[in-house]
Design an enzyme around this catalytic site. Structure first.
Site, short mmCIF file in Angstrom:
data_model
loop_
_atom_site.label_atom_id
_atom_site.label_comp_id
_atom_site.label_asym_id
_atom_site.label_seq_id
_atom_site.Cartn_x
_atom_site.Cartn_y
_atom_site.Cartn_z
N GLY A 1 0.83 -1.30 -0.06
CA GLY A 1 0.16 0.08 0.04
C GLY A 1 0.88 1.25 -0.11
O GLY A 1 2.13 1.16 0.28
N HIS B 1 -2.36 1.08 8.74
CA HIS B 1 -1.28 1.48 8.64
C HIS B 1 -1.13 2.76 7.55
O HIS B 1 -0.77 3.86 7.79
CB HIS B 1 -0.48 0.56 8.21
CG HIS B 1 1.20 0.87 7.75
ND1 HIS B 1 2.23 0.63 8.72
CD2 HIS B 1 1.48 1.47 6.67
CE1 HIS B 1 3.23 1.07 8.26
NE2 HIS B 1 3.02 1.54 6.93
N GLU B 2 -1.75 2.62 6.34
CA GLU B 2 -1.75 3.70 5.39
C GLU B 2 -2.63 4.81 5.76
O GLU B 2 -2.06 6.21 5.16
CB GLU B 2 -2.27 3.11 3.94
CG GLU B 2 -1.27 1.83 3.59
CD GLU B 2 0.02 2.48 3.12
OE1 GLU B 2 0.40 3.48 3.17
OE2 GLU B 2 0.96 1.43 3.48
N VAL C 1 7.10 11.49 17.12
CA VAL C 1 6.23 11.23 18.42
C VAL C 1 7.31 10.85 19.70
O VAL C 1 7.91 9.99 19.57
CB VAL C 1 5.38 9.98 18.14
CG1 VAL C 1 4.76 9.65 19.27
CG2 VAL C 1 4.40 10.34 16.74
N THR D 1 6.97 6.93 21.46
CA THR D 1 7.39 5.72 20.54
C THR D 1 8.86 5.70 20.68
O THR D 1 9.67 6.77 20.65
CB THR D 1 7.00 5.81 19.30
OG1 THR D 1 7.33 6.93 18.78
CG2 THR D 1 5.47 5.89 19.00
N ASP E 1 -0.38 -8.54 9.99
CA ASP E 1 -1.39 -8.03 10.61
C ASP E 1 -1.64 -8.50 12.00
O ASP E 1 -2.20 -7.70 13.00
CB ASP E 1 -2.60 -8.38 9.68
CG ASP E 1 -2.51 -7.51 8.48
OD1 ASP E 1 -1.79 -6.92 8.21
OD2 ASP E 1 -3.90 -7.60 7.93
#
Length: 628
Positions: A157, A196-197, A224, A227, A264
């Protein structure tokens, strides 16, 4: 099979090719940083709903079924709300920073295009976004998230970060990595490629930063704070246990994050820092998707009882009570005995420690007093009376409302308030959305000198969070069933319930049954205004609700039919733009009486008055501004 995403390659290529894109990205990053540094509380805003258009571009486009697409929407709504069932797999040291983005998605449209292109790749990716090159044209990208599904070589993707060309905005995903059924194939058959995309589309970088996924580098960032820094992507299968890179011990890489590259089944969290970044994106470069903005008038002008025609005067005055964005409450009146009369207003004195966000008004049979229920931003409900003899408002009093287990309740949506025909005097009836799931019904026994409110009956918890409710007492049953229409599922769905007059039991919620579906499908904002009119022998149900696209829609249910259903809907007042809330009455103007609406208009931050002529059935275009 390993995950691969083309977003950062495309982004870095654009930076090298377009000075305008590079400048726009710098502005976006500055806004995002400033916004996050301002410590804005995402929990203080409404859930934002993003409509999705799915374009299937394939030699056999029916390879992707509607069920497969709907399964993906379901996954997105769980993942972005932090409600996915595998969230419990998050390690204990990170469970406290998992985030709820308060973003949900609704499927607006599916298009299917037969193409001669056997497969798209990074070299011809934009071709899928144009009908002239074998693809499908997007819907307006400031209103819809466009997702193209196709055969895609080399990557699973790709998405556009905000700031690029509008006609190319959106995401392209391999159809076998979309949804949980149909053509979806393991290990990418749980819908996480789209999660995700869309994270990218909402301005998230990969968790390791902007550099190539297979290059070890510790000097990059995803902007961020919560993270951990990590040197590169984690793939399928993920590391076993703690995987320390870039001196990020003791907990190591957050390889279960949606913005890593695991399969996934192994990714299942956003962090609160990522959520803050997505929120900044929706307040900045993607602000056109905001469903709610703070208006000058902050509350709903309805339920079914915010706007009334009283028995004051010969003709009967119009009366209206509205909360202001300051937290105060204002009372409006129009003297209908004076043909040239304008609306007048006066403030109701309330403590400045409260900020009221919704008010409901009735005229009771207590000497014709006006009675007001007001919801504040703490989730508490208060009560005020305007005495008909002195025309003075009482002090505000907080209602202590409990359920049958003596648990004090708080509320999180626009309530509804009427005086019913139960009892000799007529009880007060209050139905309010709970801060947890469902609704609570309270009544005040006006035959009891103590005038105490009942314990709350909790019902319709299966609806989840309810945004607003409209309440009437109909002429079904004796002395009449209570009927509610509720807006739920983040303003996407309408449901109807009734409370049997004999048993006192609330029915299960049912989706409104329409005589024919609306085309295109309608999406709502604001609250439903609901009444039983004098049209027809039995009396039709009338429902008006603001549309997400602007203006209002009027539905009617002909109760003289054997199996009554709701009309398709008449859209009107689109020139008002976005309407946050609406109040509805049937007045004594015309025969059997015009429908009259007061609308809270977001675009002009104004209150407007509109009516529907009872003879022609047409909503007038010449609306009156009550107050700007």
């Amino acid at each position: 099979m390993t995950r691969s995403c083309g977003t950062m390659d495309y982004h870095n290529w654009l930076l090298s090719q377009s000075e305008a894109y590079a400048e726009e990205r710098m502005k976006i990053e500055k806004f995002s940083n400033d916004y996050i540094m301002g410590n804005h509380m995402i929990s203080n805003r409404n859930v934002i709903t993003i409509p999705i258009v799915v374009h299937i571009v394939h030699q056999t486009p029916n390879i992707v079924t509607d069920a497969q697409i709907n399964s993906q929407i379901d996954v997105l709504n769980l993942d972005f709300r932090g409600r996915n069932s595998d969230l419990g797999k998050v390690p204990s040291h990170w469970i406290g920073i998992t985030g709820d983005a308060r973003i949900e998605f609704v499927l607006s449209e599916i298009t299917r295009t037969i193409t001669t292109v056997s497969s798209f790749s990074k070299t011809n990716l934009n071709d899928v976004k144009s009908a002239t090159t074998g693809g499908a044209n997007p819907r307006p990208s400031n209103q819809f998230l466009n997702i193209w599904l196709c055969e895609l070589t080399g990557i699973l993707g790709i998405a556009t970060l905000p700031g690029g060309a509008p006609e190319l905005d959106g995401s392209v995903i391999r159809h076998s990595a979309f949804g949980t059924t149909g053509s979806a194939r393991a290990p990418f058959n749980l819908g996480r490629t789209a999660t995700h995309e869309i994270g990218h589309w909402l301005n998230l970088y990969h968790i390791w930063g902007k550099h190539d996924s297979k290059i070890a580098l510790c000097e990059d960032t995803d902007f961020v704070d919560d993270t951990p820094t990590q040197e590169m992507a984690n793939y399928n299968p993920p590391p076993s246990g703690t995987h320390i890179t870039c001196s990020n011990g003791p907990h190591g890489d957050m390889y279960m994050n949606f913005m890593d590259y695991t399969a996934d089944k192994d990714m299942y969290m956003f962090t609160q820092g990522q959520v803050a970044r997505m929120d900044a994106c929706l307040k900045g470069p993607r602000s056109s998707f905001l469903v709610y903005q703070d208006p000058t008038f902050a509350g709903a002008v309805s339920g079914s009882s915010m706007f009334i025609q009283s028995n004051v005067g010969t003709k009967g005055n119009f009366e209206l009570v509205v909360p202001l964005s300051t937290g105060d409450i204002t009372y409006f009146c129009r003297n209908n005995d004076n043909a040239s009369s304008n609306w007048t207003s006066s403030d109701i004195n309330v403590p400045n420690t409260y900020k009221f966000i919704s008010t409901k008004l009735i005229q009771s049979n207590y000497s014709g007093n006006f009675e007001v229920i007001a919801l504040d931003d703490r989730g508490h409900i208060s009560y005020i009376t305007r005495y008909s003899e002195t025309k003075k408002w009482s002090n505000i009093s907080l209602l202590e409302l409990y359920d049958t287990n003596n648990v004090k309740l708080t509320f999180n949506g626009h309530p509804a308030f009427i005086q019913s025909r139960f009892g000799t005097k007529g009880n007060f009836e209050l139905v309010a959305p709970l801060s947890r799931n469902g609704l609570a019904h309270f009544w005040r026994d006006n035959d009891n000198p103590k005038l105490s409110w009942s314990k709350g009956t909790i019902f319709a918890t299966e609806l989840g969070e309810v945004d607003a409710v409209g309440l009437i007492q109909s002429n079904y049953g004796t002395p009449g069933n209570l009927e509610v229409v509720v807006l739920h599922d983040t303003r996407r769905k309408l449901a109807h319930m009734s409370r049997d007059s004999n048993t006192g039991i609330w029915s299960k919620p049912l989706a409104l049954e329409f005589c024919e579906p609306s085309n295109p499908k309608l999406f709502f904002r604001g609250n439903p205004a609901f009444l039983q009119s004098q049209y027809g022998t039995k009396g039709n149900f009338e429902l008006i609700i603001p549309l997400a696209s602007g203006g209002l829609v009027h539905f009617s249910r002909n109760n003289d039919e054997l199996n009554p259903c709701w009309s398709k809907g008449t859209i009107f007042a689109t020139e008002l733009g976005e309407v946050d809330a609406v109040g509805l009455i049937q007045s004594n103007y015309g025969t059997p009486g015009n429908l009259e609406v007061v609308a809270l208009c977001d675009n002009e931050t104004q209150l407007a008055h509109i009516f529907r002529d009872s003879n022609t059935g047409i909503w007038n275009d010449d609306y009156t501004i009550i107050k700007s």
